[in-house]
Write an enzyme that holds these catalytic residues in place. Structure first.
Site, PDB file in Angstrom:
ATOM      1  N   CYS A 137     108.144   1.934  30.416  1.00 14.78           N
ATOM      2  CA  CYS A 137     106.976   2.455  29.706  1.00 14.78           C
ATOM      3  C   CYS A 137     107.410   2.616  28.251  1.00 14.78           C
ATOM      4  O   CYS A 137     108.357   3.348  27.971  1.00 14.78           O
ATOM      5  CB  CYS A 137     106.570   3.794  30.321  1.00 14.78           C
ATOM      6  SG  CYS A 137     105.293   4.648  29.375  1.00 14.78           S
ATOM      7  N   CYS A 185      97.210  15.678  24.688  1.00 13.80           N
ATOM      8  CA  CYS A 185      98.356  14.765  24.628  1.00 13.80           C
ATOM      9  C   CYS A 185      99.357  15.226  23.568  1.00 13.80           C
ATOM     10  O   CYS A 185      98.987  15.470  22.418  1.00 13.80           O
ATOM     11  CB  CYS A 185      97.851  13.359  24.310  1.00 13.80           C
ATOM     12  SG  CYS A 185      99.162  12.192  23.892  1.00 13.80           S
ATOM     13  N   CYS A 213     103.323  11.638  28.082  1.00 13.49           N
ATOM     14  CA  CYS A 213     103.483  10.905  26.832  1.00 13.49           C
ATOM     15  C   CYS A 213     103.787  11.855  25.668  1.00 13.49           C
ATOM     16  O   CYS A 213     103.071  12.805  25.430  1.00 13.49           O
ATOM     17  CB  CYS A 213     102.181  10.146  26.624  1.00 13.49           C
ATOM     18  SG  CYS A 213     101.752   9.742  24.983  1.00 13.49           S
ATOM     19  N   CYS A 231      93.932  12.942  20.948  1.00 16.21           N
ATOM     20  CA  CYS A 231      93.465  13.481  22.247  1.00 16.21           C
ATOM     21  C   CYS A 231      94.058  14.886  22.413  1.00 16.21           C
ATOM     22  O   CYS A 231      95.270  15.072  22.218  1.00 16.21           O
ATOM     23  CB  CYS A 231      93.892  12.578  23.394  1.00 16.21           C
ATOM     24  SG  CYS A 231      93.282  10.887  23.199  1.00 16.21           S
ATOM     25  N   CYS A 286     100.492   9.315  16.887  1.00 13.60           N
ATOM     26  CA  CYS A 286      99.239   8.629  17.224  1.00 13.60           C
ATOM     27  C   CYS A 286      98.114   9.266  16.429  1.00 13.60           C
ATOM     28  O   CYS A 286      98.078  10.481  16.244  1.00 13.60           O
ATOM     29  CB  CYS A 286      98.947   8.732  18.722  1.00 13.60           C
ATOM     30  SG  CYS A 286      97.424   7.876  19.200  1.00 13.60           S
ATOM     31  N   GLU A 343     109.570   7.463  22.357  1.00 16.47           N
ATOM     32  CA  GLU A 343     109.988   7.587  23.761  1.00 16.47           C
ATOM     33  C   GLU A 343     109.894   6.273  24.530  1.00 16.47           C
ATOM     34  O   GLU A 343     108.962   5.502  24.339  1.00 16.47           O
ATOM     35  CB  GLU A 343     109.081   8.601  24.468  1.00 16.47           C
ATOM     36  CG  GLU A 343     109.298   9.997  23.960  1.00 16.47           C
ATOM     37  CD  GLU A 343     108.410  11.008  24.656  1.00 16.47           C
ATOM     38  OE1 GLU A 343     108.390  12.154  24.202  1.00 16.47           O
ATOM     39  OE2 GLU A 343     107.736  10.648  25.638  1.00 16.47           O
TER      40      GLU A 343
HETATM   41  N1  SAH Z   1      97.185   5.591  23.750  1.00 18.70           N
HETATM   42  C1  SAH Z   1      97.065   4.968  24.994  1.00 18.70           C
HETATM   43  C2  SAH Z   1      98.377   4.814  25.745  1.00 18.70           C
HETATM   44  C3  SAH Z   1      99.321   5.981  25.682  1.00 18.70           C
HETATM   45  S1  SAH Z   1      98.837   7.419  26.570  1.00 18.70           S
HETATM   46  C4  SAH Z   1      96.029   5.683  25.853  1.00 18.70           C
HETATM   47  O1  SAH Z   1      95.610   6.771  25.493  1.00 18.70           O
HETATM   48  O2  SAH Z   1      95.636   5.098  26.868  1.00 18.70           O
HETATM   49  C5  SAH Z   1      99.000   6.908  28.262  1.00 18.70           C
HETATM   50  C6  SAH Z   1      98.192   7.725  29.245  1.00 18.70           C
HETATM   51  O3  SAH Z   1      98.746   9.043  29.359  1.00 18.70           O
HETATM   52  C7  SAH Z   1      96.730   7.899  28.841  1.00 18.70           C
HETATM   53  O4  SAH Z   1      95.893   7.632  29.932  1.00 18.70           O
HETATM   54  C8  SAH Z   1      96.679   9.358  28.442  1.00 18.70           C
HETATM   55  O5  SAH Z   1      95.382   9.865  28.541  1.00 18.70           O
HETATM   56  C9  SAH Z   1      97.665   9.980  29.376  1.00 18.70           C
HETATM   57  N2  SAH Z   1      98.170  11.282  28.942  1.00 18.70           N
HETATM   58  C10 SAH Z   1      98.544  11.646  27.706  1.00 18.70           C
HETATM   59  N3  SAH Z   1      98.945  12.932  27.686  1.00 18.70           N
HETATM   60  C11 SAH Z   1      98.835  13.391  28.950  1.00 18.70           C
HETATM   61  C12 SAH Z   1      99.081  14.661  29.573  1.00 18.70           C
HETATM   62  N4  SAH Z   1      99.540  15.680  28.885  1.00 18.70           N
HETATM   63  N5  SAH Z   1      98.858  14.746  30.893  1.00 18.70           N
HETATM   64  C13 SAH Z   1      98.398  13.689  31.601  1.00 18.70           C
HETATM   65  N6  SAH Z   1      98.128  12.487  31.076  1.00 18.70           N
HETATM   66  C14 SAH Z   1      98.340  12.333  29.755  1.00 18.70           C
HETATM   67 FE1  SF4 Z   2      97.099   8.664  21.364  1.00 16.54          FE
HETATM   68 FE2  SF4 Z   2      97.891  10.320  23.269  1.00 16.54          FE
HETATM   69 FE3  SF4 Z   2      95.287   9.808  22.950  1.00 16.54          FE
HETATM   70 FE4  SF4 Z   2      96.916   7.896  23.939  1.00 16.54          FE
HETATM   71  S1  SF4 Z   2      96.428   9.865  24.894  1.00 16.54           S
HETATM   72  S2  SF4 Z   2      95.357   7.690  22.317  1.00 16.54           S
HETATM   73  S3  SF4 Z   2      98.804   8.363  22.789  1.00 16.54           S
HETATM   74  S4  SF4 Z   2      96.609  10.818  21.468  1.00 16.54           S
END
Ligand code: SAH
Ligand code: SF4
Length: 361
Positions: free
Chosen positions: A114, A128, A347, A125, A121, A101
């Site tokens: 972005c 995510c 994301c 998390c 990944c 994306e």
């Molecule tokens: N991997 C890196 C960058 C990509 S994610 C990281 O984790 O920082 C970018 C941001 O989007 C991160 O702060 C992540 O916690 C947030 N994010 C991911 N999924 C999300 C969701 N479903 N709702 C809100 N924030 C989210």
């Molecule tokens: Fe990976 Fe999503 Fe966690 Fe960022 S927020 S480290 S993209 S799993």
């Protein structure tokens, strides 16, 4: 000996392009014209360019199918716009079919891309959509650069005269898990004669890869750092961010402290507010304690719901109270606006939606 595998010209920094030209017996003097065509003028058809003869010959011999170099030109696999047209999200198909994306956002006269740094990944998390997919592969520098070029092409086509000045590595993937490719890509992207986005307008967002944070500081990398924290105790954080078992919160905060001391720079902390998980006043107060002595700015992000996670966004009043506690302790704290929530702005969500559609038809 077999020919080496073809390489993307978008993977190469300026000095490498010079070296390639020199190695082929072409004057390195032509590197500027080639660099400009690739990175400033967004050229995808080098053979059609009106280059001077030696460079034209180099391109004819070296770039294209069956030749040593190719260009990264991902295809748009799907695309969606927010209702106001200010957020455009693209699923781009790489050469091997992987889809990642890229988002272009334009608010208050500021245009920001972005981009993704990995397909999938490995960090997992729980909230995510990318984490829910798992890791597929790292992106090459050229694949990261090409996303910025794509965003710039779209901006120029839809809002002529506007410049892309900001970049965030907040798409799919963990940038510091793909450190070398990311740093190479950012060097290319910030080169003045090329794309020319200033390093202070580029943010690397990390889940908290401690060795990567320390390396950024030791190498004096000029980019902004954002750290996704999401939890104020080991337990609270580990429930949301499995990577914190590898890099515990205490180590992460110590690394942030060192980063601040070495670089003198502010760190941006990302905090996705999830009802009942990390949105209480006690959590906010513990966060204040954790950040003591760090030049910090906290970005609060409302949770975007994803298919694989049952949690919900914190209620508005609860989020405001959280913010009030941080502000009251002198920590700058802002809400990341839900820009383009109608385009599955979180994301990995566009990709997840596409997969879902494929399987349910
Ligand atoms: N991997 C890196 C960058 C990509 S994610 C990281 O984790 O920082 C970018 C941001 O989007 C991160 O702060 C992540 O916690 C947030 N994010 C991911 N999924 C999300 C969701 N479903 N709702 C809100 N924030 C989210
Ligand atoms: Fe990976 Fe999503 Fe966690 Fe960022 S927020 S480290 S993209 S799993």
């Amino acid at each position: 000996m077999a020919d080496p595998l073809p390489r993307s010209l978008h993977d190469l920094g300026f000095a490498e392009i010079e070296a390639e030209l020199r190695a082929a017996g072409t004057s390195a003097h032509h590197a500027k014209a080639l660099w400009r065509a690739l990175h400033r003028e967004n050229e995808l058809d080098l053979a059609a360019r009106d280059f001077c003869r030696p460079l034209k010959q180099w391109v004819a011999a070296r770039v294209g199918a069956g030749k040593p170099f190719f260009l990264d030109a991902p295809e748009v696999s799907s695309e969606t716009h927010s209702a106001d047209g200010l957020t455009r999200k693209f699923l781009l198909r790489q050469r091997d079919g992987q889809e990642t994306e890229t988002v272009l956002m334009g608010y208050d006269g500021r245009h920001t891309a972005c981009v993704s740094t990995q397909a999938g990944c490995a960090m997992g998390c729980v909230f995510c959509a990318t984490g829910q997919m798992g890791f597929v592969r790292h992106l090459r520098p050229g694949e990261i650069v090409a996303q910025v070029l794509h965003a710039r092409r779209v901006l120029e086509a839809t809002m002529p005269g506007r410049r892309l000045r900001n970049l965030v590595l907040m798409g799919m993937g963990e940038p510091l898990h793909n450190y070398d490719a990311v740093i190479r890509a950012l060097e290319i992207i910030s080169t003045v004669r090329g794309i020319g986005i200033g390093p202070s307008r580029i943010s690397i967002s990390t889940v908290g890869v401690v060795p990567g944070i320390l390396r950024l500081a030791e190498e004096g990398q000029p980019y902004r750092l954002a750290v996704s924290l999401h939890g104020s105790t080991e337990e609270e954080r580990a429930a949301l961010v499995p990577a914190s078992k590898k890099w515990p919160l205490a180590e992460l905060i110590a690394a942030c402290r060192s980063y601040g001391e070495i670089t003198g720079k502010r760190i941006f902390f990302e905090w996705t507010l999830i009802a009942g998980k990390n949105d209480s006043p006690d959590t906010a107060r513990r966060l204040v304690e954790l950040l003591k002595g760090i030049d910090a700015h906290v970005n609060l992000i409302p949770l975007n719901p994803t298919g694989g996670f049952a949690g919900t966004a914190a209620a508005a009043g609860v989020g405001q109270e959280f913010q009030r506690i941080l502000l009251g302790a002198g920590i700058p704290c802002t809400f990341r606006q839900r820009r383009g929530i109608d385009v599955a702005a979180g994301c990995g969500m566009l990709k997840a939606e596409k997969v879902k559609t494929r399987f349910t038809i």
